[in-house]
Enzyme design. Structure first.
Site, PDB file in Angstrom:
ATOM      1  N   ASN A 103      -6.170   9.455  22.928  1.00  0.00           N
ATOM      2  CA  ASN A 103      -6.082   9.147  21.496  1.00  0.00           C
ATOM      3  C   ASN A 103      -5.979   7.647  21.212  1.00  0.00           C
ATOM      4  O   ASN A 103      -6.564   7.145  20.261  1.00  0.00           O
ATOM      5  CB  ASN A 103      -4.926   9.914  20.849  1.00  0.00           C
TER       6      ASN A 103
ATOM      7  N   GLY B  94       1.151  11.728  27.419  1.00  0.00           N
ATOM      8  CA  GLY B  94       0.355  12.910  27.112  1.00  0.00           C
ATOM      9  C   GLY B  94       1.219  14.007  26.522  1.00  0.00           C
ATOM     10  O   GLY B  94       2.241  13.747  25.890  1.00  0.00           O
ATOM     11  N   SER B  95       0.821  15.237  26.744  1.00  0.00           N
ATOM     12  CA  SER B  95       1.506  16.379  26.156  1.00  0.00           C
ATOM     13  C   SER B  95       2.757  16.750  26.940  1.00  0.00           C
ATOM     14  O   SER B  95       2.873  16.457  28.135  1.00  0.00           O
ATOM     15  CB  SER B  95       0.568  17.592  26.106  1.00  0.00           C
TER      16      SER B  95
ATOM     17  N   GLU C 184       5.981   9.701  28.327  1.00  0.00           N
ATOM     18  CA  GLU C 184       5.803   9.433  26.898  1.00  0.00           C
ATOM     19  C   GLU C 184       5.022  10.603  26.319  1.00  0.00           C
ATOM     20  O   GLU C 184       3.811  10.693  26.496  1.00  0.00           O
ATOM     21  CB  GLU C 184       5.064   8.103  26.701  1.00  0.00           C
TER      22      GLU C 184
ATOM     23  N   CYS D 246       0.577  10.304  18.382  1.00  0.00           N
ATOM     24  CA  CYS D 246       1.781  11.026  18.823  1.00  0.00           C
ATOM     25  C   CYS D 246       2.950  10.832  17.881  1.00  0.00           C
ATOM     26  O   CYS D 246       3.840  11.684  17.817  1.00  0.00           O
ATOM     27  CB  CYS D 246       2.157  10.625  20.239  1.00  0.00           C
TER      28      CYS D 246
ATOM     29  N   GLU E 232       2.540  20.841  17.974  1.00  0.00           N
ATOM     30  CA  GLU E 232       2.156  19.540  17.426  1.00  0.00           C
ATOM     31  C   GLU E 232       0.733  19.621  16.895  1.00  0.00           C
ATOM     32  O   GLU E 232      -0.164  20.131  17.571  1.00  0.00           O
ATOM     33  CB  GLU E 232       2.260  18.471  18.513  1.00  0.00           C
TER      34      GLU E 232
END
Length: 458
Positions: free
Chosen positions: A120, A193-194, A215, A249, A339
């Site tokens: 992203n 990431g996720s 993160e 995010c 999310e």
């Protein structure tokens, strides 16, 4: 994106361990030189990087500069300015029972880092982490996301033109390459990431007792209270939600609006969307696209419940989803279970602020938290909740201050970075006690003749 073989990955790891063992990377002047080289490389390749971000995500050069390139170059400048001070040994006080010893903390690099970045903000989130590794004195293997292939290739070419692979190397690929990397031993893994993949990373790191910085993300709430400045709130929420088409995010994930101002707020958010992107949003060069068809399919499913107040248009061929506000959302709707990571803003209402606090606290701890209202109430709300970071009467802006730590808490992440925190993330804070030999007090030795005295001073 072609997977990188295990042989190549192992070769990179071995050559970087050999280079790190020379201690060359620990030299402060060497680190500063590499940071300056990195900044020059970014400036040289800026057009190429912006073009790649446009191809992958339809990011305008303006947005690419503001949200990716300028953040990275600003971080480099900050490290160049402060690195010598950060890296100095820090004297600490020594208690009387250790007299005449002295104590200090020295900062040494952890060593070889694996940095895995998402798609992203593919440039910012890969290179910003790299700055911390360079600053601390380590070597790095970088793994960009295959979902943004143009910028992944552009970054690899930039790194390979600038640095030797035994110092910084880039490997490409998807899940197969990640699996190989996570099974190898590194001195630190920095993953963005996720939360789902973050758990995989942490489990793999545990096999080697490798420290991790994770993160991640989560559902970041945005509260607009009855006494908020509605005009300002609407503008800042629209901006924060729609940067990178909501694929951020720390974007406001859902909105809690006080029932007395909800209708006015939603109308003004919709108005600000048009002012930013025009009446035909799809034709705006400032409005990005959804990354791939898989993301499109997931986002479309989230739009099937509630009442669409604004937007709702979809063009799968263009990977376009219009900025969409969904009103009358219930907590059990699908859109409130994960999310969003897209340009969709679900809205719930409240009468008493404790309703929002209770809802937020019973769910996973968010990465970001946004409150619009008077500062006095903001202090109360912040004191009763938790998050990785927060803004009062704004969105996203906490990420832009190099003096603030950035990171999550609980399900939204582990560890902090940016500024000095990045230097610390890739460093080992080593405790040193130095004791002179001109005197050797007998207090600590058996048979502890002076035990009564020892009990008084320890």
């Amino acid at each position: 994106m072609e997977e990188t073989s295990r042989d190549i990955i192992v070769q990179h790891i071995e050559s970087q361990r050999d280079f790190f063992s020379t201690n060359k990377t620990k030299d402060i002047n060497f680190r500063l030189e590499q940071l300056r080289k990195l900044k020059k490389a970014i400036q040289k390749n800026q057009k190429k990087l912006e073009d790649a971000l446009w191809e992958d995500l339809h990011k305008s050069p303006e947005e690419s500069y503001l949200t990716e390139i300028s953040i990275v170059t600003g971080e480099i400048d900050n490290h160049i300015k402060h690195l010598k001070e950060w890296a100095k040994p820090k004297r600490v006080s020594t208690p009387i029972h250790l007299w005449p010893s002295s104590s200090k903390v020295i900062y040494e690099p952890l060593g070889l880092s694996l940095i895995v970045a998402p798609w992203n903000y593919p440039f910012q989130l890969l290179i910003n982490s790299l700055i911390g590794s360079i600053s601390a004195g380590g070597c790095s293997i970088l793994k960009p996301s295959p979902d943004a292939p143009k910028i992944a290739k552009a970054m690899q070419e930039m790194i390979e033109e600038t640095f030797e692979s035994n110092y910084i190397a880039v490997v490409q690929g998807g899940r197969e390459t990640n699996t190989i990397l996570f099974n190898e031993r590194f001195d630190i893994i920095f993953f963005t990431g996720s939360s789902k993949v973050g758990k995989v990373v942490m489990k793999a790191a545990a096999e080697h007792l490798t420290p991790v910085v994770l993160e991640l993300g989560g559902k970041s709430p945005c509260i607009v209270d009855s006494d908020a400045n509605i005009d300002v709130a609407a503008k800042r929420i629209a901006w924060g939600k729609l940067i990178n088409a909501g694929q951020t995010c720390i974007a406001p994930d859902y909105l809690f609006a006080h029932h007395s101002i909800k209708d006015e707020l939603l109308d003004k958010i919709a108005k600000n969307i048009k002012e930013m992107y025009g009446n035909d949003i799809k034709e705006s060069r400032f409005y990005p696209r959804i990354v791939n068809q898989r993301a499109m399919d997931r986002l479309e499913k989230l739009m099937n419940q509630g009442e669409i107040h604004t937007g709702g248009e979809v063009d799968e061929k263009e990977k376009f989803i219009a900025p969409t506000i969904i009103d009358n959302v219930n907590p059990d709707f699908l859109i409130m279970q994960e999310e969003i990571f897209g340009p969709i803003l679900p809205v719930m209402t409240f009468e008493y602020i404790d309703e929002t606090i209770e809802y937020i606290n019973k769910n996973e701890k968010p990465l970001a938290f946004y409150y619009f209202g008077k500062n006095r109430k903001a202090k109360e709300v912040l004191a009763k909740t938790t998050s990785g970071g927060a803004c009062v009467n704004d969105t996203l802006m906490h990420i832009t201050n190099h003096n603030l730590p950035f990171g999550g808490v609980g399900n939204s992440g582990l560890g902090k970075y940016h500024g000095r925190e990045s230097f610390l993330a890739f460093s080992n804070r080593r405790a040193i006690v130095t004791t002179p030999t001109w005197i050797d007090l007998p207090l600590k030795y058996a048979p502890f003749k002076y035990f009564k005295l020892i009990k008084r001073i320890v």
